[in-house]
Design a protein around this motif. Structure first.
Motif, PDB file in Angstrom:
ATOM      1  N   ASP A  30      25.209 -79.915 -13.708  1.00 44.71           N
ATOM      2  CA  ASP A  30      25.886 -79.212 -14.798  1.00 44.71           C
ATOM      3  C   ASP A  30      25.551 -77.727 -14.697  1.00 44.71           C
ATOM      4  O   ASP A  30      24.410 -77.327 -14.899  1.00 44.71           O
ATOM      5  N   ARG A  31      26.563 -76.924 -14.357  1.00 42.91           N
ATOM      6  CA  ARG A  31      26.417 -75.471 -14.377  1.00 42.91           C
ATOM      7  C   ARG A  31      27.160 -74.960 -15.604  1.00 42.91           C
ATOM      8  O   ARG A  31      28.332 -75.293 -15.799  1.00 42.91           O
ATOM      9  N   ASN A  32      26.516 -74.153 -16.431  1.00 42.56           N
ATOM     10  CA  ASN A  32      27.199 -73.705 -17.639  1.00 42.56           C
ATOM     11  C   ASN A  32      26.753 -72.319 -18.047  1.00 42.56           C
ATOM     12  O   ASN A  32      25.634 -71.888 -17.750  1.00 42.56           O
ATOM     13  N   VAL A  33      27.663 -71.627 -18.723  1.00 42.01           N
ATOM     14  CA  VAL A  33      27.382 -70.320 -19.320  1.00 42.01           C
ATOM     15  C   VAL A  33      27.840 -70.379 -20.768  1.00 42.01           C
ATOM     16  O   VAL A  33      28.812 -71.070 -21.103  1.00 42.01           O
ATOM     17  N   SER A  34      27.129 -69.678 -21.637  1.00 45.75           N
ATOM     18  CA  SER A  34      27.479 -69.720 -23.053  1.00 45.75           C
ATOM     19  C   SER A  34      27.360 -68.342 -23.679  1.00 45.75           C
ATOM     20  O   SER A  34      26.567 -67.502 -23.236  1.00 45.75           O
ATOM     21  N   LEU A  35      28.170 -68.133 -24.704  1.00 45.87           N
ATOM     22  CA  LEU A  35      28.176 -66.911 -25.493  1.00 45.87           C
ATOM     23  C   LEU A  35      27.999 -67.301 -26.948  1.00 45.87           C
ATOM     24  O   LEU A  35      28.735 -68.146 -27.472  1.00 45.87           O
ATOM     25  N   ILE A  36      27.031 -66.686 -27.619  1.00 43.59           N
ATOM     26  CA  ILE A  36      26.752 -66.974 -29.028  1.00 43.59           C
ATOM     27  C   ILE A  36      26.818 -65.671 -29.809  1.00 43.59           C
ATOM     28  O   ILE A  36      26.173 -64.684 -29.438  1.00 43.59           O
ATOM     29  N   LEU A  37      27.608 -65.674 -30.875  1.00 38.97           N
ATOM     30  CA  LEU A  37      27.757 -64.505 -31.737  1.00 38.97           C
ATOM     31  C   LEU A  37      27.292 -64.847 -33.143  1.00 38.97           C
ATOM     32  O   LEU A  37      27.636 -65.910 -33.685  1.00 38.97           O
ATOM     33  N   THR A  38      26.508 -63.948 -33.736  1.00 39.62           N
ATOM     34  CA  THR A  38      26.054 -64.127 -35.123  1.00 39.62           C
ATOM     35  C   THR A  38      26.446 -62.877 -35.919  1.00 39.62           C
ATOM     36  O   THR A  38      25.581 -62.077 -36.309  1.00 39.62           O
ATOM     37  N   PRO A  39      27.734 -62.693 -36.170  1.00 35.60           N
ATOM     38  CA  PRO A  39      28.198 -61.463 -36.816  1.00 35.60           C
ATOM     39  C   PRO A  39      27.876 -61.438 -38.300  1.00 35.60           C
ATOM     40  O   PRO A  39      27.561 -62.471 -38.918  1.00 35.60           O
ATOM     41  N   LYS A  40      27.959 -60.269 -38.876  1.00 36.98           N
ATOM     42  CA  LYS A  40      27.837 -60.130 -40.323  1.00 36.98           C
ATOM     43  C   LYS A  40      29.078 -60.727 -40.964  1.00 36.98           C
ATOM     44  O   LYS A  40      30.201 -60.511 -40.518  1.00 36.98           O
ATOM     45  N   SER A  41      28.873 -61.493 -42.030  1.00 39.70           N
ATOM     46  CA  SER A  41      29.997 -62.159 -42.671  1.00 39.70           C
ATOM     47  C   SER A  41      30.954 -61.153 -43.299  1.00 39.70           C
ATOM     48  O   SER A  41      30.527 -60.228 -43.995  1.00 39.70           O
ATOM     49  N   PRO A  42      32.276 -61.330 -43.069  1.00 40.24           N
ATOM     50  CA  PRO A  42      33.250 -60.408 -43.666  1.00 40.24           C
ATOM     51  C   PRO A  42      33.488 -60.665 -45.150  1.00 40.24           C
ATOM     52  O   PRO A  42      34.059 -59.831 -45.840  1.00 40.24           O
ATOM     53  N   VAL A  43      33.047 -61.838 -45.644  1.00 38.40           N
ATOM     54  CA  VAL A  43      33.242 -62.189 -47.053  1.00 38.40           C
ATOM     55  C   VAL A  43      31.938 -62.744 -47.616  1.00 38.40           C
ATOM     56  O   VAL A  43      31.125 -63.324 -46.895  1.00 38.40           O
TER      57      VAL A  43
END
Length: 403
Positions: free
Chosen positions: A319-332
């Motif tokens: 299993d070869r994998n790449v991941s992107l995780i975003l924890t943005p500020k909530s817009p609401v």
């Protein structure tokens, strides 16, 4: 030998344990309720089968007592109901539908007594949740509505930078209600040395012997190195693992397989990027397995390779994998702590190097209140030719409440 060591350690800590001043009535007054509820929709559109549509509702209720003479009692019951049951749960006989591994059932989920004689030792006896390291080899399979628990005796010991965990497993209460539980005569030992946050080294030996499931009786011996370090505005993480696995106990087969994995990540602000590689060896007849691990979190959320939860092909799996995780500020204001995850995976057999397929995984989570959370999740596995697991697309929507 392990049980003799555990009893000796228990006797030693009892001698040096300080007395508890709390009365029984004070311990009862300090009890905390356990209340959890998870409502989840899951669809599985798998080639060759009717599309599965499940709406399941899991509830847990119980309590954790206060401390009395260094003892604490935890009791927890669990109930799973299918509000829409057009799916194959594995035990409901609906074999024309694709699978969703959440059968209906009501059971005692946990019943454990915890003794903490001092800061260096903790003992837990009874039906309990056990997760070790990243849950790859030992976990509670918490993704499923009916989690995996163990009838076990466990001891945790700490001294300076050293930590030792030993557990004896008498029964594995698996995720199929009570239809597929395993009687067990298994031993787990994990020894860790945490030199610093950037360097933690562990060795482990998981000797599993299951009555009624001999093919899963294995001895897995391995080592793991992991850590994290801040460099300027960046946070770096890494983990490396190697394990060998042989037949054990009542397993009639004769095999010697290995597994290794490497992963690393870098975070800055709201962005985390990770890359990982995992290889599980196969000999053509069977592959390296993880029979009591929390397997959904590994080798793809579509669970395309799942066989009794093991998720390995006879020729092994890479299993070869790449991941992107975003924890943005909530817009609401009513959406708190939002997180977005995107993963791409490429699979091939370890033994023959044959292309197996590719998978996209995506998930969005957010807290609606202090106790209520929302999850949207997606997995799309596309096989790469005949003879490989069937292509499938899965979608989940879940609301979860925790007191």
């Amino acid at each position: 030998m392990f049980r003799r060591f555990l009893l000796t350690a228990a006797a030693f800590t009892a001698i040096y344990a300080p007395a508890s001043a709390q009365t029984f009535s004070e311990a009862l007054a300090a009890s905390k309720p356990i209340l959890e509820s998870r409502l989840r929709s899951e669809t599985n559109d798998q080639a060759g089968l009717q599309k599965a549509e499940a709406l399941t509702w899991r509830n847990r209720i119980g309590f954790q007592s206060g401390e009395f003479n260094k003892l604490k009692l935890l009791v927890e019951f669990e109930d799973v109901r299918a509000l829409k049951d057009d799916y194959n749960s594995g035990i409901n006989g609906k074999t024309t539908f694709a699978g969703v591994g959440d059968p209906e059932g009501t059971e005692l989920n946990r019943l454990q007594l915890t003794w903490t004689p001092n800061k260096a030792a903790t003992f837990i006896a009874g039906r309990q949740r056990i997760t070790l390291d990243d849950s790859r080899y030992v976990g509670n399979s918490g993704w499923r509505q009916d989690e995996q628990t163990f009838d076990a005796v466990r001891g945790d010991f700490k001294h300076g930078k050293w930590a030792v965990t030993y557990a004896y497993l008498a029964k594995v209460n698996r995720t199929q209600a009570e239809a597929a539980d395993w009687d067990s005569d298994s031993h787990l030992i994990n020894v860790a040395y945490a030199y610093s946050p950037a360097f933690k080294f562990q060795v482990y030996d998981y000797a599993l012997d299951f009555e009624g499931a001999p093919a899963n009786s294995t001895n897995t011996l391995g080592a793991r190195l992991s850590g994290e370090k801040a460099v300027s505005d960046y946070k770096l993480t890494y983990a490396a693992n190697y394990a060998s696995q042989k037949d054990h106990g009542n397993n009639p087969a004769d095999f010697d397989l290995s597994s290794y994995s490497l992963d690393g990540g870098v975070s800055r602000g709201i962005v985390t990027v990770k890359a990982a590689y995992e290889s599980l060896e196969g000999n053509g007849a069977r592959g390296f397995i993880t029979p009591i691990g929390s397997n959904h979190g590994f080798r793809g959320w579509a669970d395309a390779f799942s066989t009794a939860g093991n998720k390995t092909l006879p020729n092994g799996l890479v299993d070869r994998n790449v991941s992107l995780i975003l924890t943005p500020k909530s817009p609401v204001t009513f959406l708190k702590n939002p997180a977005l995850t995107l993963i791409y995976r490429d699979f091939e057999t370890e033994n023959t190097g044959q292309a197996v397929g590719t998978e996209w995984d995506a998930m969005a989570t957010t807290d609606l209140t202090k106790n209520l959370s929302l999850m949207l999740k997606y997995a799309d596995f596309e096989r790469d030719g005949a003879g490989m697991p069937a292509s499938r697309t899965k979608v989940w929507v879940a609301l979860e409440y925790k007191l």
